[in-house]
Design a protein around this motif. Structure first.
Motif, PDB file in Angstrom:
ATOM      1  N   UNK A  68       0.835  -1.208   0.000  1.00  0.00           N
ATOM      2  CA  UNK A  68       0.000   0.000   0.000  1.00  0.00           C
ATOM      3  C   UNK A  68       0.866   1.252   0.000  1.00  0.00           C
ATOM      4  N   UNK A  72       1.003   4.175  -2.803  1.00  0.00           N
ATOM      5  CA  UNK A  72       0.773   5.558  -2.379  1.00  0.00           C
ATOM      6  C   UNK A  72       1.904   6.461  -2.868  1.00  0.00           C
ATOM      7  N   UNK A  75       1.787   7.515  -6.464  1.00  0.00           N
ATOM      8  CA  UNK A  75       0.942   8.682  -6.756  1.00  0.00           C
ATOM      9  C   UNK A  75       1.768   9.965  -6.653  1.00  0.00           C
ATOM     10  N   UNK A 180      -3.938   7.962 -10.226  1.00  0.00           N
ATOM     11  CA  UNK A 180      -4.352   8.367  -8.872  1.00  0.00           C
ATOM     12  C   UNK A 180      -5.656   7.676  -8.477  1.00  0.00           C
ATOM     13  N   UNK A 181      -6.541   7.479  -9.462  1.00  0.00           N
ATOM     14  CA  UNK A 181      -7.795   6.792  -9.154  1.00  0.00           C
ATOM     15  C   UNK A 181      -7.521   5.367  -8.677  1.00  0.00           C
ATOM     16  N   UNK A 183      -5.004   4.422  -7.161  1.00  0.00           N
ATOM     17  CA  UNK A 183      -4.470   4.564  -5.810  1.00  0.00           C
ATOM     18  C   UNK A 183      -5.588   4.762  -4.791  1.00  0.00           C
ATOM     19  N   UNK A 184      -6.557   5.637  -5.097  1.00  0.00           N
ATOM     20  CA  UNK A 184      -7.615   5.883  -4.097  1.00  0.00           C
ATOM     21  C   UNK A 184      -8.519   4.655  -3.933  1.00  0.00           C
ATOM     22  N   UNK A 187      -6.725   2.628  -1.466  1.00  0.00           N
ATOM     23  CA  UNK A 187      -6.864   3.196  -0.120  1.00  0.00           C
ATOM     24  C   UNK A 187      -8.118   2.638   0.549  1.00  0.00           C
ATOM     25  N   UNK A 188      -9.205   2.566  -0.228  1.00  0.00           N
ATOM     26  CA  UNK A 188     -10.471   2.036   0.306  1.00  0.00           C
ATOM     27  C   UNK A 188     -10.362   0.523   0.533  1.00  0.00           C
TER      28      UNK A 188
ATOM     29  N   UNK B  86      -8.996   6.808   6.353  1.00  0.00           N
ATOM     30  CA  UNK B  86      -9.053   6.427   4.948  1.00  0.00           C
ATOM     31  C   UNK B  86      -9.694   7.538   4.112  1.00  0.00           C
ATOM     32  N   UNK B  89      -7.205  10.348   3.601  1.00  0.00           N
ATOM     33  CA  UNK B  89      -6.238  10.027   2.542  1.00  0.00           C
ATOM     34  C   UNK B  89      -6.881  10.176   1.169  1.00  0.00           C
ATOM     35  N   UNK B  90      -8.088   9.659   1.053  1.00  0.00           N
ATOM     36  CA  UNK B  90      -8.831   9.731  -0.199  1.00  0.00           C
ATOM     37  C   UNK B  90      -8.966  11.193  -0.650  1.00  0.00           C
ATOM     38  N   UNK B  93      -5.599  12.828  -1.796  1.00  0.00           N
ATOM     39  CA  UNK B  93      -5.161  12.407  -3.129  1.00  0.00           C
ATOM     40  C   UNK B  93      -6.031  13.061  -4.204  1.00  0.00           C
ATOM     41  N   UNK B  97      -3.412  15.688  -5.521  1.00  0.00           N
ATOM     42  CA  UNK B  97      -2.746  14.990  -6.629  1.00  0.00           C
ATOM     43  C   UNK B  97      -3.609  14.993  -7.898  1.00  0.00           C
ATOM     44  N   UNK B  98      -4.935  14.888  -7.727  1.00  0.00           N
ATOM     45  CA  UNK B  98      -5.810  14.916  -8.901  1.00  0.00           C
ATOM     46  C   UNK B  98      -6.322  16.329  -9.181  1.00  0.00           C
TER      47      UNK B  98
END
Lengths: 199, 134
Positions: A68, A72, A75, A180-181, A183-184, A187-188, B86, B89-90, B93, B97-98
């Motif tokens: 993970x 991360x 990204x 990045x998507x 990556x997120x 994260x979930x 979580x 963090x979401x 990012x 980052x986006x």
């Protein structure tokens, strides 16, 4: 950066926005539903197993935590690649893109190792509901990462052949949004699938 | 309620809704004087050093998450904290980052609209099929 900003402000579209970027955000929004469905299916079915092995017998949290962390950090390298091309530094962009692809491949290697270990422990796609939902969810995520790595390497290739210049920063930005998507989503998954386990 | 475990699930869903509310509030930056602004400028993006700071923060939050996994604490509290971390963090990012925090609001509406639909689908699925969330 000036080029990117100028291009963004002179688009002759009904929204004033680049349609390619709009389409990418549409795709990412739809992908939320895709992964939302798989995560819900996993949470519903993971404890409805007639036979083992079960999640708490298989998960290796320290190993997955490192994976993970790797994703991360990819990204971070991705967004640094975008910043580099927006500043006209194509060489730095290539370095960051290659670093991102390397981190992505490291993550995929970790996933391949994890799948192999689970397989040896007796968890197959059709062993139980946990196996089915786990492999489908994380497998589709891994497939997304693999596609992302191909996109990154194709950007590097285009840059080396002179087909990706400072004016084409949108291509890197779109690749970055996809990355990045991925990556997120992880994260979930990392929280709901690995860290929050039922007994 | 027939399934007492849903008593835990409902707060989690509400927490998700709260996260979405916070996200919308975060991304709805105040309009500049003299009128609305649909497109924000690329010059407003963070600098590379700011990206690194965000990256280090995300790594730190991940370390906290993993540490929480090993700490002996109330399970429901741990689940709540993990989901909040979580979500943080979401949002970092997506926001930094986006670039959703700096980009057109159209993209934010699109993405969080999809996320809201996904959350609705998630909620319907786990409640109708009695998911054992924790």
């Amino acid at each position: 950066m000036a080029h990117a900003a100028a291009a963004e402000h002179h688009l002759e579209t009904s929204t004033g926005l680049d349609n390619r970027k709009l389409l990418m955000w549409f795709f990412l929004a739809s992908d939320c539903l895709f992964f939302g469905s798989f995560i819900a299916a996993y949470l519903i079915y993971r404890d409805r197993n007639v036979v083992g092995p079960y999640q708490h017998e298989l998960y290796d949290i320290p190993f997955t935590s490192i994976s993970s962390f790797v994703l991360l950090m990819s990204s971070l390298t991705m967004v640094l690649a975008l910043a580099a091309i927006q500043h006209g530094n194509l060489r730095a962009m290539r370095v960051w893109l290659i670093a991102t692809a390397f981190l992505g491949l490291t993550f995929l290697s970790g996933q391949a190792f994890e799948f192999t270990e689970f397989w040896r422990e007796g968890l197959h796609l059709d062993t139980n509901l946990f196996g089915t939902t786990f492999f489908v969810l994380t497998g589709f995520h891994g497939a997304h990462v693999a596609v992302g790595v191909l996109i990154l390497l194709s950007l590097v290739d285009a840059s080396l052949r002179g087909k990706l210049t400072e004016q084409d920063s949108l291509a890197v930005e779109l690749g970055g949004l996809y990355w990045h998507f991925v990556d997120i989503v992880w994260i979930v998954i990392f929280t709901l699938v690995y860290l929050i386990q039922t007994q | 309620m027939e399934n007492p475990e849903l008593m835990v699930g409902i707060p989690l869903v509400l927490l998700g809704a709260l996260g979405l509310f916070v996200a919308v509030s975060l991304f709805a930056m105040p309009e500049p004087a003299g009128g609305g602004r649909l497109i924000r400028r690329a010059e407003e993006h963070p600098t590379p050093s700011q990206y690194v700071v965000v990256g280090m923060f995300l790594a730190f939050v991940t370390a906290v998450e993993v540490a929480l996994y090993y700490i002996d604490m109330n399970f429901n509290v741990m689940v709540t904290v993990l989901i909040v971390l979580s979500a943080i963090k979401f949002l970092f990012v997506v926001g930094f980052f986006m670039h959703l925090r700096f980009d057109s609001r159209v993209f934010s509406v699109l993405f969080f609209g999809g996320l809201l639909l996904a959350l609705a689908l998630f909620t319907v699925a786990i409640t109708t099929l009695d998911a054992n969330l924790v």
